[in-house]
Design an enzyme around this catalytic site. Structure first.
Site, PDB file in Angstrom:
ATOM      1  N   ARG A  55      10.440   4.736  -4.842  1.00  0.00           N
ATOM      2  CA  ARG A  55       9.516   5.811  -5.251  1.00  0.00           C
ATOM      3  C   ARG A  55      10.303   7.035  -5.725  1.00  0.00           C
ATOM      4  NH1 ARG A  55       6.315   6.436   0.041  1.00  0.00           N
ATOM      5  NH2 ARG A  55       5.378   8.267  -0.959  1.00  0.00           N
ATOM      6  N   LYS A 110       2.957  17.865  -1.050  1.00  0.00           N
ATOM      7  CA  LYS A 110       1.779  18.126  -1.908  1.00  0.00           C
ATOM      8  C   LYS A 110       0.493  17.995  -1.090  1.00  0.00           C
ATOM      9  CE  LYS A 110       2.871  14.764  -4.752  1.00  0.00           C
ATOM     10  NZ  LYS A 110       4.095  14.255  -4.083  1.00  0.00           N
ATOM     11  N   ARG A 119       1.920   4.955   6.391  1.00  0.00           N
ATOM     12  CA  ARG A 119       1.543   4.382   5.100  1.00  0.00           C
ATOM     13  C   ARG A 119       2.395   3.162   4.785  1.00  0.00           C
ATOM     14  NH1 ARG A 119       0.905   9.200   0.749  1.00  0.00           N
ATOM     15  NH2 ARG A 119       2.194   7.779  -0.461  1.00  0.00           N
TER      16      ARG A 119
HETATM   17  P1  AP5 Z   1       3.006  15.089   2.367  1.00  0.00           P
HETATM   18  O1  AP5 Z   1       2.296  16.379   2.319  1.00  0.00           O
HETATM   19  O2  AP5 Z   1       2.253  13.875   2.745  1.00  0.00           O
HETATM   20  O3  AP5 Z   1       3.848  14.862   1.005  1.00  0.00           O
HETATM   21  P2  AP5 Z   1       3.369  14.435  -0.455  1.00  0.00           P
HETATM   22  O4  AP5 Z   1       4.125  15.294  -1.405  1.00  0.00           O
HETATM   23  O5  AP5 Z   1       1.897  14.431  -0.532  1.00  0.00           O
HETATM   24  O6  AP5 Z   1       4.000  12.989  -0.495  1.00  0.00           O
HETATM   25  P3  AP5 Z   1       3.344  11.607  -0.964  1.00  0.00           P
HETATM   26  O7  AP5 Z   1       4.208  10.521  -0.355  1.00  0.00           O
HETATM   27  O8  AP5 Z   1       1.896  11.553  -0.681  1.00  0.00           O
HETATM   28  O9  AP5 Z   1       3.617  11.690  -2.473  1.00  0.00           O
HETATM   29  P4  AP5 Z   1       3.595  10.541  -3.493  1.00  0.00           P
HETATM   30  O10 AP5 Z   1       3.562  11.341  -4.721  1.00  0.00           O
HETATM   31  O11 AP5 Z   1       4.716   9.567  -3.366  1.00  0.00           O
HETATM   32  O12 AP5 Z   1       2.334   9.667  -3.062  1.00  0.00           O
HETATM   33  P5  AP5 Z   1       0.929   9.447  -3.698  1.00  0.00           P
HETATM   34  O13 AP5 Z   1      -0.035   9.236  -2.606  1.00  0.00           O
HETATM   35  O14 AP5 Z   1       0.637  10.486  -4.723  1.00  0.00           O
HETATM   36  O15 AP5 Z   1       4.229  15.271   3.385  1.00  0.00           O
HETATM   37  C1  AP5 Z   1       5.150  14.217   3.632  1.00  0.00           C
HETATM   38  C2  AP5 Z   1       5.689  14.337   5.069  1.00  0.00           C
HETATM   39  O16 AP5 Z   1       6.419  15.548   5.157  1.00  0.00           O
HETATM   40  C3  AP5 Z   1       4.614  14.418   6.154  1.00  0.00           C
HETATM   41  O17 AP5 Z   1       5.124  13.819   7.309  1.00  0.00           O
HETATM   42  C4  AP5 Z   1       4.431  15.934   6.358  1.00  0.00           C
HETATM   43  O18 AP5 Z   1       3.985  16.242   7.678  1.00  0.00           O
HETATM   44  C5  AP5 Z   1       5.858  16.401   6.149  1.00  0.00           C
HETATM   45  N1  AP5 Z   1       5.970  17.770   5.625  1.00  0.00           N
HETATM   46  C6  AP5 Z   1       5.262  18.340   4.612  1.00  0.00           C
HETATM   47  N2  AP5 Z   1       5.684  19.594   4.397  1.00  0.00           N
HETATM   48  C7  AP5 Z   1       6.691  19.803   5.290  1.00  0.00           C
HETATM   49  C8  AP5 Z   1       7.542  20.905   5.565  1.00  0.00           C
HETATM   50  N3  AP5 Z   1       7.443  22.073   4.853  1.00  0.00           N
HETATM   51  N4  AP5 Z   1       8.463  20.788   6.538  1.00  0.00           N
HETATM   52  C9  AP5 Z   1       8.581  19.622   7.261  1.00  0.00           C
HETATM   53  N5  AP5 Z   1       7.798  18.533   7.057  1.00  0.00           N
HETATM   54  C10 AP5 Z   1       6.871  18.635   6.072  1.00  0.00           C
HETATM   55  O19 AP5 Z   1       1.143   8.081  -4.507  1.00  0.00           O
HETATM   56  C11 AP5 Z   1       1.319   6.842  -3.826  1.00  0.00           C
HETATM   57  C12 AP5 Z   1       1.388   5.710  -4.846  1.00  0.00           C
HETATM   58  O20 AP5 Z   1       0.136   5.638  -5.574  1.00  0.00           O
HETATM   59  C13 AP5 Z   1       2.453   5.860  -5.952  1.00  0.00           C
HETATM   60  O21 AP5 Z   1       3.715   5.373  -5.530  1.00  0.00           O
HETATM   61  C14 AP5 Z   1       1.839   5.031  -7.085  1.00  0.00           C
HETATM   62  O22 AP5 Z   1       2.018   3.646  -6.858  1.00  0.00           O
HETATM   63  C15 AP5 Z   1       0.343   5.347  -6.963  1.00  0.00           C
HETATM   64  N6  AP5 Z   1      -0.051   6.520  -7.763  1.00  0.00           N
HETATM   65  C16 AP5 Z   1      -0.572   7.683  -7.285  1.00  0.00           C
HETATM   66  N7  AP5 Z   1      -0.814   8.538  -8.301  1.00  0.00           N
HETATM   67  C17 AP5 Z   1      -0.427   7.906  -9.433  1.00  0.00           C
HETATM   68  C18 AP5 Z   1      -0.403   8.283 -10.786  1.00  0.00           C
HETATM   69  N8  AP5 Z   1      -0.811   9.498 -11.193  1.00  0.00           N
HETATM   70  N9  AP5 Z   1       0.074   7.387 -11.695  1.00  0.00           N
HETATM   71  C19 AP5 Z   1       0.476   6.164 -11.330  1.00  0.00           C
HETATM   72  N10 AP5 Z   1       0.499   5.742 -10.039  1.00  0.00           N
HETATM   73  C20 AP5 Z   1       0.042   6.612  -9.104  1.00  0.00           C
HETATM   74 MG    MG Z   2       0.436  12.941  -0.785  1.00  0.00          MG
END
Ligand code: AP5
Ligand code: MG
Length: 214
Positions: free
Chosen positions: A171, A13, A160
């Site tokens: 997660r 994402k 992270r």
């Molecule tokens: P990346 O693009 O970083 O993936 P992402 O989908 O953004 O993953 P996140 O870990 O950020 O998602 P998340 O939903 O768990 O975290 P968030 O910050 O929202 O890519 C990941 C890796 O893959 C990277 O190394 C990248 O280079 C690689 N990659 C990407 N595309 C690729 C491809 N096509 N091929 C190969 N490699 C690739 O949330 C974190 C925490 O915050 C949650 O656990 C929760 O505690 C809290 N939180 C956030 N939002 C909420 C909410 N709405 N409600 C409640 N709690 C929340």
């Molecule tokens: Mg993210």
């Protein structure tokens, strides 16, 4: 253009949001990034959120709904926005629907980035993020970056706190339980589009961009 990116942790994402920003200049509303900044700044919100984030649990709905409501009412979202990591529960999705009605906005597209579970675990434990410019990398794809230096700006690459195997496992379970039901939720509204996120970043972007171009 009002875009929502749905997908499991590690689906890409944030990576695809960066491509949308580059192509369309839309403001990026990532609840994870907002919360991580609050943790780094040690604000009361950050102090409360940290224990949920470190455990891989969701921060309470009321907290994140309030954050997004405030963010969406800022004038830079008049040109559109990218929602990344929000909503995460049906309660959040319902609240978002109400906020959008109040603001007179509608979702243009909800893009679900679909990736196999084994790849998600590998990607998350291989993720490095630049502390200075926020760029996201995968050190399996680019092992030379294990030296810890951002190739874009020279900043330090960090892991992270929630990218440990233990927290990643939780997660992914939380995603299946609380967030995956949103795929049917938005399919029923007729706005959901699927993208195969198992392809390389450029091919995923081609698929995302063709949806955005309509
Ligand atoms: P990346 O693009 O970083 O993936 P992402 O989908 O953004 O993953 P996140 O870990 O950020 O998602 P998340 O939903 O768990 O975290 P968030 O910050 O929202 O890519 C990941 C890796 O893959 C990277 O190394 C990248 O280079 C690689 N990659 C990407 N595309 C690729 C491809 N096509 N091929 C190969 N490699 C690739 O949330 C974190 C925490 O915050 C949650 O656990 C929760 O505690 C809290 N939180 C956030 N939002 C909420 C909410 N709405 N409600 C409640 N709690 C929340
Ligand atoms: Mg993210």
């Amino acid at each position: 253009m009002n875009v929502m990116l749905l997908g499991a942790p590690g689906a890409g994402k944030g990576t695809q949001a960066a491509k949308i920003i580059e192509a369309y200049g839309l403001p990026h509303i990532s609840t994870g990034d907002i919360l991580r900044k609050a943790v780094a700044d040690q604000t009361p919100l950050g102090i409360e959120a940290k224990r949920y984030m470190d455990a891989g649990e969701l921060v309470p709905d009321s907290v994140v709904i309030g954050l997004v409501k405030e963010r969406l009412s800022q004038p830079d979202t008049d040109v559109g926005f990218i929602l990344d990591g929000f909503p995460r529960t049906v309660v959040q999705a319902d609240a978002l629907g109400e906020v959008l009605v109040e603001l007179g906005k509608e979702l243009t597209a909800v893009v679900s980035i679909d990736v196999d579970k084994q790849s998600l675990i590998a990607r998350l434990t291989a993720r490095r993020t630049c502390g200075a410019c926020g760029a996201i990398f995968n050190v399996i794809v680019r092992p030379e970056l294990l030296d810890g230096v951002c190739p874009t700006c020279g900043g330090a690459l960090n892991q992270r706190d929630d990218d440990t195997v233990e927290t990643v496992t939780n997660r992914l379970n939380v995603y299946e339980r609380s967030t995956a039901p949103l795929i049917d939720y938005y399919a029923e509204k007729g706005v959901l589009r699927h993208v195969d996120g198992n392809q390389d970043v450029g091919d995923v972007w081609t698929a995302v961009d063709s949806i955005l171009k309509g």
